[in-house]
Scaffold this motif. Structure first.
Motif, PDB file in Angstrom:
ATOM      1  N   UNK A   1       1.301  -1.755   4.131  1.00 57.64           N
ATOM      2  CA  UNK A   1       2.085  -0.761   4.869  1.00 57.64           C
ATOM      3  C   UNK A   1       1.398   0.607   4.770  1.00 57.64           C
ATOM      4  N   UNK A   2       1.826   1.567   5.594  1.00 53.46           N
ATOM      5  CA  UNK A   2       1.124   2.859   5.613  1.00 53.46           C
ATOM      6  C   UNK A   2       1.157   3.578   4.265  1.00 53.46           C
ATOM      7  N   UNK A   3       2.228   3.367   3.471  1.00 50.22           N
ATOM      8  CA  UNK A   3       2.304   4.032   2.171  1.00 50.22           C
ATOM      9  C   UNK A   3       1.128   3.615   1.284  1.00 50.22           C
ATOM     10  N   UNK A   4       0.953   2.309   1.118  1.00 44.59           N
ATOM     11  CA  UNK A   4      -0.159   1.848   0.276  1.00 44.59           C
ATOM     12  C   UNK A   4      -1.508   2.075   0.949  1.00 44.59           C
ATOM     13  N   UNK A   5      -1.530   2.037   2.277  1.00 44.22           N
ATOM     14  CA  UNK A   5      -2.794   2.324   2.969  1.00 44.22           C
ATOM     15  C   UNK A   5      -3.238   3.754   2.637  1.00 44.22           C
ATOM     16  N   UNK A   6      -2.290   4.684   2.622  1.00 46.85           N
ATOM     17  CA  UNK A   6      -2.638   6.079   2.311  1.00 46.85           C
ATOM     18  C   UNK A   6      -3.084   6.223   0.853  1.00 46.85           C
ATOM     19  N   UNK A   7      -2.437   5.458  -0.034  1.00 45.63           N
ATOM     20  CA  UNK A   7      -2.839   5.514  -1.452  1.00 45.63           C
ATOM     21  C   UNK A   7      -4.268   4.975  -1.617  1.00 45.63           C
ATOM     22  N   UNK A   8      -4.529   3.821  -1.014  1.00 42.02           N
ATOM     23  CA  UNK A   8      -5.876   3.228  -1.118  1.00 42.02           C
ATOM     24  C   UNK A   8      -6.930   4.180  -0.565  1.00 42.02           C
ATOM     25  N   UNK A   9      -6.595   4.769   0.554  1.00 42.88           N
ATOM     26  CA  UNK A   9      -7.545   5.684   1.187  1.00 42.88           C
ATOM     27  C   UNK A   9      -7.802   6.909   0.295  1.00 42.88           C
TER      28      UNK A   9
ATOM     29  N   UNK B   1      -5.190   0.123 -18.036  1.00 34.58           N
ATOM     30  CA  UNK B   1      -3.800   0.594 -17.979  1.00 34.58           C
ATOM     31  C   UNK B   1      -3.415   0.890 -16.531  1.00 34.58           C
ATOM     32  N   UNK B   2      -2.118   0.736 -16.226  1.00 38.75           N
ATOM     33  CA  UNK B   2      -1.667   1.135 -14.882  1.00 38.75           C
ATOM     34  C   UNK B   2      -1.655   2.655 -14.762  1.00 38.75           C
ATOM     35  N   UNK B   3      -2.071   3.182 -13.604  1.00 35.87           N
ATOM     36  CA  UNK B   3      -1.967   4.642 -13.413  1.00 35.87           C
ATOM     37  C   UNK B   3      -1.057   4.994 -12.242  1.00 35.87           C
ATOM     38  N   UNK B   4      -0.729   4.016 -11.398  1.00 29.96           N
ATOM     39  CA  UNK B   4       0.172   4.309 -10.275  1.00 29.96           C
ATOM     40  C   UNK B   4       0.893   3.036  -9.863  1.00 29.96           C
ATOM     41  N   UNK B   5       2.082   3.236  -9.310  1.00 30.79           N
ATOM     42  CA  UNK B   5       2.864   2.107  -8.830  1.00 30.79           C
ATOM     43  C   UNK B   5       3.581   2.541  -7.552  1.00 30.79           C
ATOM     44  N   UNK B   6       3.597   1.634  -6.581  1.00 33.67           N
ATOM     45  CA  UNK B   6       4.335   1.908  -5.343  1.00 33.67           C
ATOM     46  C   UNK B   6       5.413   0.833  -5.218  1.00 33.67           C
ATOM     47  N   UNK B   7       6.107   0.800  -4.079  1.00 28.30           N
ATOM     48  CA  UNK B   7       7.128  -0.243  -3.926  1.00 28.30           C
ATOM     49  C   UNK B   7       6.503  -1.642  -3.977  1.00 28.30           C
ATOM     50  N   UNK B   8       5.228  -1.752  -3.579  1.00 27.66           N
ATOM     51  CA  UNK B   8       4.632  -3.080  -3.464  1.00 27.66           C
ATOM     52  C   UNK B   8       3.453  -3.333  -4.383  1.00 27.66           C
ATOM     53  N   UNK B   9       2.786  -2.283  -4.790  1.00 25.95           N
ATOM     54  CA  UNK B   9       1.519  -2.509  -5.508  1.00 25.95           C
ATOM     55  C   UNK B   9       1.471  -1.795  -6.859  1.00 25.95           C
ATOM     56  N   UNK B  10       0.654  -2.374  -7.743  1.00 26.01           N
ATOM     57  CA  UNK B  10       0.368  -1.741  -9.026  1.00 26.01           C
ATOM     58  C   UNK B  10      -1.129  -1.449  -9.078  1.00 26.01           C
ATOM     59  N   UNK B  11      -1.461  -0.248  -9.518  1.00 22.86           N
ATOM     60  CA  UNK B  11      -2.854   0.226  -9.531  1.00 22.86           C
ATOM     61  C   UNK B  11      -3.279   0.415 -10.987  1.00 22.86           C
TER      62      UNK B  11
END
Ligand SMILES: C[S@@+](CC[C@H](N)C(=O)[O-])C[C@H]1O[C@@H](n2cnc3c(N)ncnc32)[C@H](O)[C@@H]1O
Length: 256
Positions: A18-26, A182-192
Motif C-alpha cells: 500500500x502507499x504507506x509502506x511504499x513511502x516508507x520503503x522509498x 532489532x526492529x526500528x520501525x513498524x507499520x500496520x503491515x510490515x516490520x522493519x
C-alpha cells in the motif's frame, strides 16, 4: 517529492503493497542512497512485482535487484503464466532484468551464496513469500545471512491475524538474533529491522522524511526496545482505493 511510481503506476499492478509502506520503503532506500550505503536488493514473494518494482527503481544503475518466487500460479484473467506477466510488466516499467535476476524456486532451497553471487550483499531484503512458520523462519535466516552491514529486512504481515505463523516466526527469529538485529520501525503491515548499530539512524531518517509528513509517527515499545510506529490513516487507505478504482490514481497523491 511525489513518486511517479507510487501514485501513477503502482495501483495498476495487482498486489499487496500500500502507499504507506511504499513511502516508507522509498524513504529508507533514499536514505541509503544519500548516505552512500551500497548493495543489492532482494524480494521473496514477487506476485506481479508491485513491491519489487518500487524497490528496484530506487537502486543505483550498478546495483541489482533479485526476484525470488515460485511463479507457479497462472493469471486467471489473461490465462498467462505469472512469470510471463511479471517480466512483461518489468519491460513496461523500463526495468531490465537479466536471467540471473529472477529465481523461480522455493526460497527454502536457496543458500546465501545463491543470492550473494548474483547481487552481492543485500541492502534491502523484502520477505513476503510462503506465510507458514517454517517458510518465514527460513527466509529470515537467508536474509540475515546475506545482509550488508547497513541492510534492512522488511517482513510483510507482521501482526496480521490472518497469518499468525508469520508473527510467530518473526518473534522466534528476533529472539534468536537479538544481539545483532532489532526492529526500528513498524507499520500496520510490515516490520522493519536492521543491525543494532544502525536502526536508530533509520528511525530518525523516517521521522524526518518529507515523503512521510502526512503519516503520523510515534515511538512504540517493541520487546523493551524503542521503534518508530508509522501509521497509515484509514481515510487515506480508503481514499486511495476509491480514487484508483475510479481511474483517478494520480489524484490520490493529494492524500499523502
Ligand atoms: C503475498 S504474495 C507477494 C506480494 C508482493 N510482495 C506484493 O507486494 O504484491 C506471495 C508470493 O509468494 C510466493 N511464494 C509462496 N511461497 C513461496 C516459496 N516457498 N518460495 C518462493 N515464493 C513463494 C507466491 O508465489 C506469491 O507470488
Amino acid at each position: 517529492m511525489r513518486d511517479p511510481y507510487i501514485f501513477s503506476r503502482m495501483h495498476r499492478i495487482p498486489g499487496y503493497l500500500d502507499p504507506g509502506d511504499a513511502l516508507i520503503l522509498r524513504a529508507l532506500l533514499g536514505h541509503q542512497n544519500a548516505s552512500g550505503y551500497r548493495g543489492g536488493a532482494a524480494e521473496i514473494g514477487i506476485y506481479y512485482g508491485r513491491s519489487f518494482f518500487l524497490i528496484e527503481r530506487q537502486l543505483r544503475t550498478d546495483e541489482r535487484a533479485l526476484a525470488i518466487d515460485l511463479f507457479d500460479a497462472g493469471d486467471q484473467k489473461s490465462g498467462r503464466k505469472r512469470l510471463e506477466s511479471f517480466t512483461e510488466r518489468a519491460r513496461d516499467m523500463g526495468c531490465v532484468l537479466s536471467e540471473g535476476q529472477v529465481i523461480r524456486a522455493d526460497s527454502r532451497t536457496l543458500a546465501p551464496e545463491d543470492i550473494i553471487a548474483r547481487i552481492g550483499r543485500v541492502r534491502m531484503f523484502s520477505i513476503d513469500g510462503g506465510h507458514g512458520l517454517a517458510h518465514v523462519r527460513a527466509d529470515a535466516d537467508l536474509a540475515a545471512a546475506t545482509l550488508s552491514p547497513e541492510g534492512v529486512i522488511v517482513f510483510d504481515d507482521f501482526c496480521n491475524p490472518e497469518w499468525p505463523e508469520v508473527t510467530a516466526a518473526i518473534l522466534d527469529f528476533l529472539r534468536a538474533n537479538w544481539d545483532r538485529l532489532r526492529p526500528f520501525a513498524v507499520s500496520q503491515k510490515k516490520l522493519y529491522i536492521a543491525h543494532t548499530g544502525i536502526g536508530a539512524e533509520y528511525g530518525a531518517a523516517l521521522d524526518r522524511a518529507e515523503g512521510l509528513r502526512r503519516l503520523p509517527r510515534a515511538p512504540v515499545n517493541l520487546f523493551g526496545h524503542t521503534a518508530l510506529r508509522v501509521s497509515h490513516r484509514l481515510w487515506q487507505r480508503i481514499g486511495y482505493e476509491i480514487l484508483c478504482r475510479m481511474g483517478l490514481g494520480r489524484m490520490s497523491a493529494m492524500l499523502y
